[in-house]
Scaffold this motif. Sequence first.
Motif, PDB file in Angstrom:
ATOM      1  N   LYS A 199       0.950  -1.205  -0.056  1.00 29.84           N
ATOM      2  CA  LYS A 199       0.043  -0.138  -0.055  1.00 29.84           C
ATOM      3  C   LYS A 199       0.750   1.237   0.060  1.00 29.84           C
ATOM      4  CE  LYS A 199      -3.391  -2.277   2.836  1.00 29.84           C
ATOM      5  NZ  LYS A 199      -4.189  -2.495   4.097  1.00 29.84           N
ATOM      6  N   ASN A 200       2.147   1.039   0.159  1.00 25.68           N
ATOM      7  CA  ASN A 200       2.874   2.140   0.149  1.00 25.68           C
ATOM      8  C   ASN A 200       3.121   2.731  -1.344  1.00 25.68           C
ATOM      9  OD1 ASN A 200       5.013   4.228   0.505  1.00 25.68           O
ATOM     10  ND2 ASN A 200       6.498   2.682   1.813  1.00 25.68           N
ATOM     11  N   GLU A 201       2.767   4.133  -1.365  1.00 24.70           N
ATOM     12  CA  GLU A 201       2.720   4.860  -2.699  1.00 24.70           C
ATOM     13  C   GLU A 201       3.993   5.545  -3.070  1.00 24.70           C
ATOM     14  OE1 GLU A 201      -0.461   7.599  -2.553  1.00 24.70           O
ATOM     15  OE2 GLU A 201      -2.104   6.115  -2.500  1.00 24.70           O
ATOM     16  N   ARG A 202       4.884   5.365  -1.941  1.00 32.22           N
ATOM     17  CA  ARG A 202       6.192   5.974  -1.984  1.00 32.22           C
ATOM     18  C   ARG A 202       7.149   5.235  -2.735  1.00 32.22           C
ATOM     19  NH1 ARG A 202       5.270   7.064   3.425  1.00 32.22           N
ATOM     20  NH2 ARG A 202       4.351   9.409   3.914  1.00 32.22           N
ATOM     21  N   LEU A 203       6.892   4.002  -2.753  1.00 31.93           N
ATOM     22  CA  LEU A 203       7.766   2.793  -3.323  1.00 31.93           C
ATOM     23  C   LEU A 203       7.709   3.168  -4.699  1.00 31.93           C
ATOM     24  CD1 LEU A 203       7.357   0.009  -0.852  1.00 31.93           C
ATOM     25  CD2 LEU A 203       9.446   1.506  -1.007  1.00 31.93           C
ATOM     26  N   PRO A 204       8.953   2.730  -5.528  1.00 32.53           N
ATOM     27  CA  PRO A 204       8.530   2.573  -7.080  1.00 32.53           C
ATOM     28  C   PRO A 204       7.835   1.294  -7.181  1.00 32.53           C
ATOM     29  CG  PRO A 204      10.863   1.991  -6.271  1.00 32.53           C
ATOM     30  CD  PRO A 204      10.440   2.424  -5.207  1.00 32.53           C
ATOM     31  N   LEU A 205       7.097   1.274  -8.398  1.00 29.54           N
ATOM     32  CA  LEU A 205       6.398   0.182  -8.734  1.00 29.54           C
ATOM     33  C   LEU A 205       6.818  -1.170  -8.993  1.00 29.54           C
ATOM     34  CD1 LEU A 205       3.518  -0.662 -10.028  1.00 29.54           C
ATOM     35  CD2 LEU A 205       4.239   0.100 -12.140  1.00 29.54           C
ATOM     36  N   ARG A 206       8.215  -1.177  -9.341  1.00 31.88           N
ATOM     37  CA  ARG A 206       8.918  -2.572  -9.615  1.00 31.88           C
ATOM     38  C   ARG A 206       9.173  -3.090  -8.103  1.00 31.88           C
ATOM     39  NH1 ARG A 206      12.288  -4.930 -12.905  1.00 31.88           N
ATOM     40  NH2 ARG A 206      14.072  -6.330 -11.730  1.00 31.88           N
ATOM     41  N   THR A 207       9.426  -2.259  -6.918  1.00 32.72           N
ATOM     42  CA  THR A 207       9.359  -2.943  -5.873  1.00 32.72           C
ATOM     43  C   THR A 207       8.033  -3.520  -5.356  1.00 32.72           C
ATOM     44  OG1 THR A 207      11.167  -1.348  -5.414  1.00 32.72           O
ATOM     45  CG2 THR A 207      10.095  -2.332  -3.472  1.00 32.72           C
ATOM     46  N   VAL A 208       6.841  -2.566  -5.500  1.00 35.04           N
ATOM     47  CA  VAL A 208       5.494  -2.971  -5.005  1.00 35.04           C
ATOM     48  C   VAL A 208       5.363  -4.384  -5.794  1.00 35.04           C
ATOM     49  CG1 VAL A 208       3.393  -2.736  -5.001  1.00 35.04           C
ATOM     50  CG2 VAL A 208       4.811  -0.778  -4.601  1.00 35.04           C
ATOM     51  N   VAL A 209       5.478  -4.477  -7.128  1.00 34.11           N
ATOM     52  CA  VAL A 209       5.211  -5.608  -7.920  1.00 34.11           C
ATOM     53  C   VAL A 209       6.138  -6.886  -7.385  1.00 34.11           C
ATOM     54  CG1 VAL A 209       5.690  -6.835 -10.213  1.00 34.11           C
ATOM     55  CG2 VAL A 209       4.519  -4.588  -9.935  1.00 34.11           C
ATOM     56  N   GLN A 210       7.243  -6.567  -7.055  1.00 28.91           N
ATOM     57  CA  GLN A 210       8.197  -7.729  -6.457  1.00 28.91           C
ATOM     58  C   GLN A 210       7.526  -8.301  -4.948  1.00 28.91           C
ATOM     59  OE1 GLN A 210      11.874  -6.202  -5.947  1.00 28.91           O
ATOM     60  NE2 GLN A 210      12.466  -6.466  -8.116  1.00 28.91           N
ATOM     61  N   VAL A 211       7.196  -7.381  -4.215  1.00 29.19           N
ATOM     62  CA  VAL A 211       6.442  -7.768  -3.006  1.00 29.19           C
ATOM     63  C   VAL A 211       5.302  -8.760  -3.187  1.00 29.19           C
ATOM     64  CG1 VAL A 211       5.265  -6.844  -0.848  1.00 29.19           C
ATOM     65  CG2 VAL A 211       7.307  -5.770  -1.982  1.00 29.19           C
ATOM     66  N   LEU A 212       4.502  -8.256  -4.368  1.00 29.26           N
ATOM     67  CA  LEU A 212       3.396  -8.906  -4.643  1.00 29.26           C
ATOM     68  C   LEU A 212       3.401 -10.408  -5.024  1.00 29.26           C
ATOM     69  CD1 LEU A 212       1.100  -6.134  -6.387  1.00 29.26           C
ATOM     70  CD2 LEU A 212       0.673  -7.294  -4.040  1.00 29.26           C
ATOM     71  N   PHE A 213       4.610 -10.365  -5.942  1.00 32.57           N
ATOM     72  CA  PHE A 213       5.132 -11.472  -6.557  1.00 32.57           C
ATOM     73  C   PHE A 213       5.476 -12.572  -5.444  1.00 32.57           C
ATOM     74  CE2 PHE A 213       8.334 -14.328  -8.310  1.00 32.57           C
ATOM     75  CZ  PHE A 213       7.865 -14.820  -9.043  1.00 32.57           C
ATOM     76  N   PHE A 214       6.402 -12.247  -4.633  1.00 30.94           N
ATOM     77  CA  PHE A 214       6.565 -13.264  -3.880  1.00 30.94           C
ATOM     78  C   PHE A 214       5.588 -13.538  -2.361  1.00 30.94           C
ATOM     79  CE2 PHE A 214      10.833 -11.096  -4.811  1.00 30.94           C
ATOM     80  CZ  PHE A 214      11.378 -12.286  -5.447  1.00 30.94           C
ATOM     81  N   GLU A 215       4.783 -12.649  -2.290  1.00 37.59           N
ATOM     82  CA  GLU A 215       3.651 -12.950  -1.297  1.00 37.59           C
ATOM     83  C   GLU A 215       2.749 -14.052  -2.280  1.00 37.59           C
ATOM     84  OE1 GLU A 215       1.235 -12.377   1.978  1.00 37.59           O
ATOM     85  OE2 GLU A 215       3.345 -11.603   1.517  1.00 37.59           O
ATOM     86  N   GLN A 216       2.606 -13.820  -3.400  1.00 41.58           N
ATOM     87  CA  GLN A 216       1.835 -15.032  -4.116  1.00 41.58           C
ATOM     88  C   GLN A 216       2.609 -16.231  -4.100  1.00 41.58           C
ATOM     89  OE1 GLN A 216       1.485 -14.838  -8.418  1.00 41.58           O
ATOM     90  NE2 GLN A 216      -0.656 -15.242  -8.322  1.00 41.58           N
ATOM     91  N   GLU A 217       3.904 -16.239  -4.384  1.00 42.01           N
ATOM     92  CA  GLU A 217       4.545 -17.567  -4.404  1.00 42.01           C
ATOM     93  C   GLU A 217       4.682 -18.032  -2.910  1.00 42.01           C
ATOM     94  OE1 GLU A 217       6.705 -19.021  -6.610  1.00 42.01           O
ATOM     95  OE2 GLU A 217       5.343 -17.812  -8.020  1.00 42.01           O
ATOM     96  N   ARG A 218       4.759 -17.396  -1.963  1.00 42.91           N
ATOM     97  CA  ARG A 218       4.574 -17.848  -0.537  1.00 42.91           C
ATOM     98  C   ARG A 218       3.293 -18.678  -0.292  1.00 42.91           C
ATOM     99  NH1 ARG A 218       2.682 -15.274   4.144  1.00 42.91           N
ATOM    100  NH2 ARG A 218       3.695 -16.235   6.091  1.00 42.91           N
ATOM    101  N   GLY A 219       2.359 -17.925  -0.933  1.00 40.81           N
ATOM    102  CA  GLY A 219       0.699 -18.439  -0.712  1.00 40.81           C
ATOM    103  C   GLY A 219       0.588 -19.705  -1.518  1.00 40.81           C
ATOM    104  N   SER A 220       1.533 -19.962  -2.539  1.00 40.97           N
ATOM    105  CA  SER A 220       1.432 -20.976  -3.267  1.00 40.97           C
ATOM    106  C   SER A 220       1.779 -22.348  -2.801  1.00 40.97           C
ATOM    107  CB  SER A 220       2.081 -20.891  -4.824  1.00 40.97           C
ATOM    108  OG  SER A 220       1.287 -20.106  -5.436  1.00 40.97           O
ATOM    109  N   LYS A 221       3.154 -21.879  -2.026  1.00 42.27           N
ATOM    110  CA  LYS A 221       3.927 -23.021  -1.431  1.00 42.27           C
ATOM    111  C   LYS A 221       3.291 -23.410  -0.307  1.00 42.27           C
ATOM    112  CE  LYS A 221       8.331 -21.189  -2.666  1.00 42.27           C
ATOM    113  NZ  LYS A 221       9.879 -20.543  -2.401  1.00 42.27           N
ATOM    114  N   GLU A 222       2.606 -22.609   0.203  1.00 45.92           N
ATOM    115  CA  GLU A 222       1.785 -22.956   1.616  1.00 45.92           C
ATOM    116  C   GLU A 222       0.517 -23.883   1.119  1.00 45.92           C
ATOM    117  OE1 GLU A 222       0.750 -19.435   3.415  1.00 45.92           O
ATOM    118  OE2 GLU A 222       2.518 -19.026   4.432  1.00 45.92           O
ATOM    119  N   THR A 223       0.159 -23.779   0.116  1.00 47.60           N
ATOM    120  CA  THR A 223      -1.097 -24.416  -0.375  1.00 47.60           C
ATOM    121  C   THR A 223      -0.395 -25.817  -0.866  1.00 47.60           C
ATOM    122  OG1 THR A 223      -2.233 -22.437  -1.175  1.00 47.60           O
ATOM    123  CG2 THR A 223      -3.021 -24.638  -2.055  1.00 47.60           C
ATOM    124  N   THR A 224       0.676 -25.956  -1.442  1.00 51.56           N
ATOM    125  CA  THR A 224       1.214 -27.070  -1.977  1.00 51.56           C
ATOM    126  C   THR A 224       1.457 -28.132  -0.515  1.00 51.56           C
ATOM    127  OG1 THR A 224       2.059 -26.155  -3.809  1.00 51.56           O
ATOM    128  CG2 THR A 224       3.038 -28.202  -3.071  1.00 51.56           C
TER     129      THR A 224
END
Length: 598
Positions: A455-480
């Motif tokens: 939710k941090n609007e100060r961060l560059p978009l690339r950093t926010v995307v990386q956070v979202l990506f690794f959050e999704q990866e983490r959720g997928s690993k937990e489901t597996t």
Amino acid sequence: MKFMKLGSRPDTFYTEEATRTMVSDLPSDIIVQINDISYLLHKFPLLPKCGLLQRLFSDAGNSENVTIELHDLPGGEDAFEVCAKYCYGITIDISAHNFVSAFCAAKFLRMTESVEKGNFVVKLEAFFMSCILEGWKDSVIALQSTSKLPEWSETYGITRKCIDSIVEKILTPPAKVTWSYTYTRPGYSKKHHHSVPKDWWTEDLSDLDIDLFRCMITAIRSTYMLPPQLIGEALHVYACRWLPDTTKSRPLQSSVPQAQDFKDKNRRILEVIVSMIPGDRGSVSVGFLLRLLSIANYVGASPVTKTELIRRSSLQFEEATVTDLLFPLHSTSEAHSYDIDLVVAVLESLVVLWRRQSPSPAENSHFLGSIIKVGKLVDSYLEVVAKDANMPVSKLVSLAEALPDIARPEHDSLYKAINIYLKEHPDLSKGDKKRLCRSLDCQKLSPVVRAHAVKNERLPLRTVVQVLFFEQERGSKETTHKLALPPPELISKGKQAPSTVREDQYKQLKLGSDEKFSRGRTAIPGAGEKDQHKSKRSDGKLPVALERKLVIGEIEEVESEKGKEIREEGMSRSKLDPKKIIPKGSRSDHSRDKGRDR
């Protein structure tokens, strides 16, 4: 302070322009010139007590007025006047303050026992041995006064005797110290402390000039009777006494020549102190070493001195606090406040030392723990300096990237420092924002910080995307991981449900989970399972080609979140009570039985 009083006549010397005259009914018959002062005196009583004047007067012949020049007399006109008054019987007071000059002048004038019995030199020697050397502060004062006449004092043995006397007293057990001393540490009161502190002698020695202080420390260390920490404390007290305090503001100088003289004097003091620091680790604190390094940068110390201070500071860097690192920048060309280059230099030295260790640094638990402590210290320091509105982003990045990856098990503190910097620098360019966030590892952020970063609007978009990506990866690993677990046993009132029912329910649960997992994995449009596996890079960063897809996938995933929760709730209810699980065909069989009864 002890005194020796000699003579009983009142002082009858008076000054007229550059001439000192002795009031007497007899006219003067000898003129003694010392520097710019002329003394109009009498042959008697000077000649009977001064062997040098006897020889010089005899060489001058039998003229009525003889002029003798004594420009090289040790102590100058003041010391000569003390000797002259002694000859006239005028009252004089000898103490530790004027003993050295009086003694050297008396020796120079040959006012010895061979010239007259009980002459001035004999009385001075007796006072020196029985009074000055027996006292603590008198010995220190006398030693300090030798700095005005170093060669004469060394020749006549005054310096060595003072040093020996002082060392002997310093080595005395504190419980046997009965003389007065100076001790003004904050919070210390002699009224409340009956015991003598071990470093009772350090403040009095700080009154010495740097050359005499070095002689004293060298003599003390040569005895090998005091621990290195006491030597280090003496150096610390002396530095506080004479060196500028660079933690506050730069000293103001009235002119350039005075400023240069000030720096030259302090540079010499600093270099001598650094050369005397014991080699034992912990002999001085890391805060003291860092302060000396800051002073070295200010006064322009030699590269050898700076390198030694950086090396010594890096060895104890883990013991530092954030306050120890906060030094103002003493440069007119830079606008920012803090000397961040000083911290970078020490940190880089530590990393070089850490990587040279054997076995490898990662296997050495001691150095691993140390480097982690340093990592926390540096991140806390970054949080402070990030508030400086004039701090260049390059300075912050250089310090953040100086730490090895292993020094930061988590990146929450680094994220906080970056966020503070972005808040204080709202006009930062996109390129600088990317540079700033380059050292941030999104995988090492805690769930709370990741939620804030999204939710941090100060961060560059690339950093926010990386956070979202690794959050999704983490959720997928937990489901597996959940799917790999064995099915839970369905037990009710101590009876086990039929195996057919358990197997059917497990198949339904697994099928539903597989479908759910499959839907979650297709959150990135156009990217299959193989593509998602390839999307992870070795450096933990997100491929640029997948960033746009990841953003779209995350939006879809958010929209379908409520549907997933409903399905999960329905699946969990089916496992609650085996009695609610009715086998296929049970309802029709019961209806047929009921019909027969009718």
